[in-house]
Write an enzyme that holds these catalytic residues in place. Sequence first.
Site, PDB file in Angstrom:
ATOM      1  N   PRO A   1      38.471  41.132  34.073  1.00  0.00           N
ATOM      2  CA  PRO A   1      39.779  40.699  34.587  1.00  0.00           C
ATOM      3  C   PRO A   1      40.565  41.866  35.200  1.00  0.00           C
ATOM      4  O   PRO A   1      41.288  41.675  36.177  1.00  0.00           O
ATOM      5  CB  PRO A   1      40.482  40.147  33.341  1.00  0.00           C
ATOM      6  CG  PRO A   1      39.359  39.696  32.457  1.00  0.00           C
ATOM      7  CD  PRO A   1      38.229  40.657  32.704  1.00  0.00           C
TER       8      PRO A   1
ATOM      9  N   THR B   1      31.980  42.655  36.558  1.00  0.00           N
ATOM     10  CA  THR B   1      33.416  42.532  36.833  1.00  0.00           C
ATOM     11  C   THR B   1      34.190  42.063  35.599  1.00  0.00           C
ATOM     12  O   THR B   1      33.694  41.249  34.808  1.00  0.00           O
ATOM     13  CB  THR B   1      33.624  41.523  37.992  1.00  0.00           C
ATOM     14  OG1 THR B   1      32.846  41.964  39.103  1.00  0.00           O
ATOM     15  CG2 THR B   1      35.086  41.430  38.404  1.00  0.00           C
TER      16      THR B   1
ATOM     17  N   GLU C   1      21.825  44.104  46.556  1.00  0.00           N
ATOM     18  CA  GLU C   1      22.805  43.015  46.578  1.00  0.00           C
ATOM     19  C   GLU C   1      23.506  42.950  47.943  1.00  0.00           C
ATOM     20  O   GLU C   1      23.678  41.877  48.518  1.00  0.00           O
ATOM     21  CB  GLU C   1      23.815  43.306  45.461  1.00  0.00           C
ATOM     22  CG  GLU C   1      24.819  42.229  45.245  1.00  0.00           C
ATOM     23  CD  GLU C   1      25.627  42.474  43.960  1.00  0.00           C
ATOM     24  OE1 GLU C   1      25.090  43.082  43.008  1.00  0.00           O
ATOM     25  OE2 GLU C   1      26.795  42.071  43.931  1.00  0.00           O
TER      26      GLU C   1
HETATM   27  C1  LIG Z   1      32.781  33.725  43.765  1.00  0.00           C
HETATM   28  C2  LIG Z   1      32.606  35.085  43.159  1.00  0.00           C
HETATM   29  C3  LIG Z   1      31.431  35.382  42.493  1.00  0.00           C
HETATM   30  C4  LIG Z   1      31.280  36.628  41.874  1.00  0.00           C
HETATM   31  N1  LIG Z   1      30.137  36.881  41.140  1.00  0.00           N
HETATM   32  C5  LIG Z   1      30.066  38.017  40.384  1.00  0.00           C
HETATM   33  C6  LIG Z   1      28.987  38.229  39.477  1.00  0.00           C
HETATM   34  O1  LIG Z   1      28.041  37.433  39.394  1.00  0.00           O
HETATM   35  N2  LIG Z   1      29.006  39.333  38.698  1.00  0.00           N
HETATM   36  C7  LIG Z   1      30.013  40.249  38.756  1.00  0.00           C
HETATM   37  O2  LIG Z   1      29.969  41.224  38.011  1.00  0.00           O
HETATM   38  N3  LIG Z   1      31.053  40.092  39.626  1.00  0.00           N
HETATM   39  C8  LIG Z   1      31.102  38.987  40.431  1.00  0.00           C
HETATM   40  N4  LIG Z   1      32.161  38.801  41.282  1.00  0.00           N
HETATM   41  C9  LIG Z   1      33.186  39.808  41.374  1.00  0.00           C
HETATM   42  C10 LIG Z   1      33.234  40.542  42.698  1.00  0.00           C
HETATM   43  O3  LIG Z   1      32.172  41.454  42.811  1.00  0.00           O
HETATM   44  C11 LIG Z   1      34.626  41.174  42.779  1.00  0.00           C
HETATM   45  O4  LIG Z   1      35.540  40.118  43.021  1.00  0.00           O
HETATM   46  C12 LIG Z   1      34.729  42.231  43.846  1.00  0.00           C
HETATM   47  O5  LIG Z   1      33.984  43.372  43.496  1.00  0.00           O
HETATM   48  C13 LIG Z   1      36.192  42.641  44.065  1.00  0.00           C
HETATM   49  O6  LIG Z   1      36.803  42.962  42.835  1.00  0.00           O
HETATM   50  P1  LIG Z   1      38.219  42.294  42.429  1.00  0.00           P
HETATM   51  O7  LIG Z   1      38.132  40.832  42.668  1.00  0.00           O
HETATM   52  O8  LIG Z   1      38.575  42.761  41.065  1.00  0.00           O
HETATM   53  O9  LIG Z   1      39.231  42.881  43.468  1.00  0.00           O
HETATM   54  P2  LIG Z   1      39.983  44.330  43.389  1.00  0.00           P
HETATM   55  O10 LIG Z   1      39.020  45.402  42.996  1.00  0.00           O
HETATM   56  O11 LIG Z   1      41.186  44.119  42.562  1.00  0.00           O
HETATM   57  O12 LIG Z   1      40.349  44.483  44.890  1.00  0.00           O
HETATM   58  C14 LIG Z   1      41.222  43.545  45.562  1.00  0.00           C
HETATM   59  C15 LIG Z   1      41.193  43.867  47.038  1.00  0.00           C
HETATM   60  O13 LIG Z   1      41.743  45.167  47.215  1.00  0.00           O
HETATM   61  C16 LIG Z   1      41.118  45.811  48.296  1.00  0.00           C
HETATM   62  N5  LIG Z   1      40.553  47.086  47.817  1.00  0.00           N
HETATM   63  C17 LIG Z   1      39.901  47.360  46.653  1.00  0.00           C
HETATM   64  N6  LIG Z   1      39.517  48.645  46.601  1.00  0.00           N
HETATM   65  C18 LIG Z   1      39.945  49.221  47.740  1.00  0.00           C
HETATM   66  C19 LIG Z   1      39.865  50.535  48.287  1.00  0.00           C
HETATM   67  N7  LIG Z   1      39.233  51.543  47.636  1.00  0.00           N
HETATM   68  N8  LIG Z   1      40.438  50.768  49.494  1.00  0.00           N
HETATM   69  C20 LIG Z   1      41.069  49.777  50.177  1.00  0.00           C
HETATM   70  N9  LIG Z   1      41.172  48.505  49.720  1.00  0.00           N
HETATM   71  C21 LIG Z   1      40.619  48.235  48.531  1.00  0.00           C
HETATM   72  C22 LIG Z   1      40.032  44.852  48.816  1.00  0.00           C
HETATM   73  O14 LIG Z   1      40.577  44.123  49.917  1.00  0.00           O
HETATM   74  C23 LIG Z   1      39.808  43.919  47.660  1.00  0.00           C
HETATM   75  O15 LIG Z   1      39.338  42.626  48.090  1.00  0.00           O
HETATM   76  C24 LIG Z   1      32.302  37.587  41.965  1.00  0.00           C
HETATM   77  C25 LIG Z   1      33.477  37.282  42.677  1.00  0.00           C
HETATM   78  C26 LIG Z   1      33.631  36.050  43.264  1.00  0.00           C
HETATM   79  C27 LIG Z   1      34.910  35.751  43.967  1.00  0.00           C
END
Ligand SMILES: Cc1cc2nc3c(=O)[nH]c(=O)nc-3n(C[C@H](O)[C@H](O)[C@H](O)COP(=O)(O)OP(=O)(O)OC[C@H]3O[C@@H](n4cnc5c(N)ncnc54)[C@H](O)[C@@H]3O)c2cc1C
Length: 382
Positions: free
Chosen positions: A141, A139, A256
Amino acid sequence: MNRTVTSAPESLPSPYFREEHELLRRQVRRFVETEVKPFASAWEEQGCVPREVLRRMGELGFFGIRYPAQYGGSELDAMGSVVLAEELGRSTFGGVAVTALVHSEMASVHIANFGSAEQKARFMPDVIAGRTITALAVTEPDAGSDVKSIRTNARREGDSFVVNGAKMFITNGVYADLYCVAAKTAPESRASQSISMLLVEKGTPGLKISRALDKHGWRSSDTAELAFEDCRVPADHLLGREGGGFYAIMRNFQNERLVLGAMAMGEAQEALGLTLDYVTTRKAFGSTLYEKQVVRQRLAMLAAQVEAGRQLVDCTREVSMVKAYCCELVNEVMYACVQFHGGMGYMRESTIERMARDARVHSIGGGATEVMLEEVAKRLRR
Ligand SMILES: Cc1cc2nc3c(=O)[nH]c(=O)nc-3n(C[C@H](O)[C@H](O)[C@H](O)COP(=O)(O)OP(=O)(O)OC[C@H]3O[C@@H](n4cnc5c(N)ncnc54)[C@H](O)[C@@H]3O)c2cc1C
């Protein structure tokens, strides 16, 4: 009222578990009771799980459940991972569970599945023993659910890759020794062919922990934002095929999602157990809360749903369904459990308060529910 009256806290027997799984379950449960629960409130304050605890988990074999015996693993199947996740979920400390599970089930799998013989021989014994802790950095920003749009790039220069970019929300990001990092090695290629996975060791010049992130829940799990500034990674730290990173990530996401679903069901079972204990002793309007039909029926229905979720986890056929269903359900369970704890459920001193905070991320991390449902929907159409 006896807790065992309902099916939620004690799992129904499953045809998918064999004797070795039950042995593992008992071992993890004993470890959780004696070596996690009495101490983990302090780890929540510290923001991480102490290294000696992770080493102990390594010694007990929890980090090598599916890995080859030649590196110290025990070569169990996916149900072994399910048992570990469920029992760690039952600890009531989601942060502890996720610290261990990211290491053993989400990050190091990249080395086990795609590493060369030399990479595996070099890293896997320490990974399994808990001497080397791993993190998975996908992931960014500006790119979470949409993995193909990551921007971190790794330019080949002689016998190195020079990595530039940023990673966000990385579990174990502050304290890990070894990072499995997704970066674009061929940004001009089709998105699915453009990403490679690189092993980056802690201390590599140019790898910076930009900041430790402060979270709503999972507070004993450390989470970091990382920066790569002309970070020079030896070319032999490429994991698998150059350009094969996207498929590697997608393949490992399957595990996962299964593991997160199992962890969520462990949490849900424990939350229902705690709530049953509470409502069977708490009195209001002349009787216990449990004696009120609406309370016990709500808990009974949730117990039934959790059993259904567990059976779905055990099948492992459709992991996106598992992830979507179990990770929404655990939040529904937490909502009801906080509700039936009344004001006490909102107090930091109650276990259920922490569990409800910890559970919230389940529907976001490791594949948001909406993204999982898109995967399911794709397969619904004939
Ligand atoms: C505590 C924590 C630990 C994490 N650990 C890791 C890690 O170890 N390694 C790593 O790489 N990542 C990690 N992550 C990242 C995590 O996998 C991402 O937060 C997750 O994939 C969502 O991406 P984003 O936060 O960028 O949200 P976005 O992709 O910006 O999405 C925001 C919201 O939009 C909605 N959305 C997104 N896509 C769609 C769609 N196609 N259709 C409809 N709605 C949609 C969903 O409700 C989503 O929650 C972690 C996150 C957290 C909060």
